[in-house]
Design an enzyme around this catalytic site. Structure first.
Site, short mmCIF file in Angstrom:
data_model
loop_
_atom_site.label_atom_id
_atom_site.label_comp_id
_atom_site.label_asym_id
_atom_site.label_seq_id
_atom_site.Cartn_x
_atom_site.Cartn_y
_atom_site.Cartn_z
N ASP A 95 0.86 -1.17 -0.12
CA ASP A 95 0.02 -0.11 -0.13
C ASP A 95 0.84 1.22 -0.13
OD1 ASP A 95 0.95 0.32 2.51
OD2 ASP A 95 -0.92 0.04 3.65
N GLY A 97 0.96 3.92 2.21
CA GLY A 97 1.08 4.55 3.43
C GLY A 97 0.28 5.67 3.49
N ASP A 268 -8.12 -7.12 -0.29
CA ASP A 268 -7.43 -7.28 1.10
C ASP A 268 -8.26 -6.97 2.24
OD1 ASP A 268 -6.97 -4.13 0.78
OD2 ASP A 268 -6.07 -4.60 2.71
N CYS A 306 -16.12 -27.82 6.16
CA CYS A 306 -14.61 -27.09 5.70
C CYS A 306 -13.76 -28.41 5.75
CB CYS A 306 -14.19 -26.25 7.00
SG CYS A 306 -12.48 -25.25 6.51
N CYS A 308 -10.15 -27.74 5.79
CA CYS A 308 -8.87 -27.32 6.17
C CYS A 308 -8.27 -28.43 6.99
CB CYS A 308 -9.03 -25.87 6.86
SG CYS A 308 -9.24 -25.78 8.45
N CYS A 311 -10.03 -28.26 10.52
CA CYS A 311 -11.27 -28.83 10.70
C CYS A 311 -11.11 -30.36 10.56
CB CYS A 311 -12.39 -28.07 9.91
SG CYS A 311 -12.60 -26.61 10.13
N HIS A 337 -7.56 -21.61 9.61
CA HIS A 337 -9.04 -21.91 9.48
C HIS A 337 -9.86 -20.69 8.46
CE1 HIS A 337 -13.19 -22.87 9.28
NE2 HIS A 337 -13.35 -21.62 9.56
ZN LIG Z 1 -11.82 -25.17 8.60
#
Ligand SMILES: [Zn+2]
Length: 379
Positions: A95, A97, A268, A306, A308, A311, A337
């Site tokens: 970015d 600033g 973002d 999920c 991930c 999980c 996660h």
């Molecule tokens: Zn997860």
């Protein structure tokens, strides 16, 4: 090393403004729409670079203001640039600033020359100008640099927003003149607060300057959700369709789904990482506060749908225990996660655009969550 910066649109959704694209940089490609985790001080908090790679992230954001103050851009440059310094070989956007000097630093004086401020670390008097911002970002060696902008908080007087638009255009020109690209990209930023006419004026002025991409700034600074939508709707049609559009600082999973549908490509936000460290986990049906007593004996994963690593392996009861005990592993697992959920949402959004069914995809998301949980969080 691949070639210089480029952007290509690969598919358009027939019923919305969503598009599927690909950014090419000297540090690989970024499939868009894409979310960038925020790596404020040369690290996405609690994540090692290999974690971000495993999650599928292709670009992260670094903060010019924070890195210039600590450790200083000369240290980073001497150690090979920000990619080498933090051992991250994929894309980096920095970015300008502008947002930080106006929101974090003390004793700001804004003039057409730039912003004078005191460091939030040691109180020393510093200045940030378009030329200084470009100097820092070139030393960091980011793949995408941002023009220095004047980003007022909302609500602000119309005269303050008018001044910010005028100054943002002035500073965009000075940023462009000071930036030495060497295959890297510089994006211009649209300001204009919550005023439609000023947004359109800013978008037209910035779009005429030939930047490699464009950002919509000054959202998520105090306005309502409906207002964010209006701001994006007024700016997007004025930004060249053959360049990426980056919506700065936004948002929740639901925000991202909506804003992709309006034609934004890059995002973002600190939400997934900051919320994770505060014990708030995003799920496919809303948010969940892992602190709640009801999870003390709960053997289920955070989100049963999920995939991930967290999980697949850990229960809500264990994650609650780690959080309540102040264990540092809580920060890491919660962040893994949440960032998985954001990355997966973006993958599914890209696939939906490719299939020409983004509107159905967006309508099918249940991301606003359980109102009971939302109330608890605000207490
Ligand atoms: Zn997860």
């Amino acid at each position: 090393m691949s070639g210089p910066f480029s952007f290509r649109t690969l598919a358009h959704d027939p019923a919305t403004a969503a598009r599927r694209g690909r950014i090419t940089t000297q540090h690989g490609t970024i499939e868009t729409p894409a979310f960038m985790p925020v790596g404020t001080a040369g690290t996405v908090k609690a994540m090692a670079p290999e974690d971000l790679e495993a999650l599928g992230y292709e670009m992260i954001l670094g903060n010019t203001y924070h890195l210039a103050l600590r450790p200083g851009e000369d240290v980073v440059r001497r150690l090979g640039g920000l990619h080498r310094f933090m051992a991250w070989d994929r894309g980096i956007l920095t970015d300008s600033g502008g947002f930080q000097v106006l929101s974090l630093a003390d004793l700001r004086t804004i003039s057409d020359d730039g912003v004078e401020f005191r460091s939030h670390l040691d109180g020393s008097l510093l200045s940030m100008t378009p030329e200084r911002s470009m100097q820092i970002q070139m030393a960091l060696g980011s793949d995408i640099a941002m023009a220095f902008d004047d980003c007022p908080a909302l609500p602000s007087e119309r005269s303050r927003i008018e001044a910010a638009v005028r100054r943002t255009t002035l500073w965009a020109r000075r940023s462009r003149d000071a930036f030495r690209g060497e295959g890297r990209a510089l994006f211009g930023i649209v300001q204009g607060g919550d005023d439609r006419a000023l947004r359109e004026q800013s978008a037209s002025e910035i779009a005429a300057m030939g930047f490699e991409g464009h950002a919509i700034g000054g959202v998520s600074v105090g306005e309502t959700a409906g207002l964010s939508r209006a701001v994006v709707e007024s700016a997007v049609p004025l930004l060249p369709a053959d360049r990426p559009r980056y919506l700065m600082g936004m948002g929740t999973p639901g925000d991202l789904v909506e804003m992709i549908g309006l034609g934004c490509d890059l995002f973002d936000c600190v939400l997934p990482t900051r919320n994770a460290r505060n014990g708030t986990l995003f799920t496919s049906t809303g948010r969940l506060s892992i602190k709640r007593r009801e999870f003390a004996d709960d053997p289920r994963p955070v989100d049963e749908s999920c995939t991930c690593t967290v999980c697949r392996r850990f229960s809500r009861a264990y994650l609650r225990h780690l959080f309540m005990a102040g264990e540092i592993l809580a920060m890491r697992l919660n962040t893994l996660h949440n960032l998985h959920l954001y990355a997966d949402l973006m993958r599914r959004a890209r696939a939906a655009i490719e299939a020409g069914r983004y509107a159905e995809f967006a309508a099918g998301q249940r991301l606003t969550g359980d109102p009971k949980i939302a109330r608890e969080e605000s207490e």
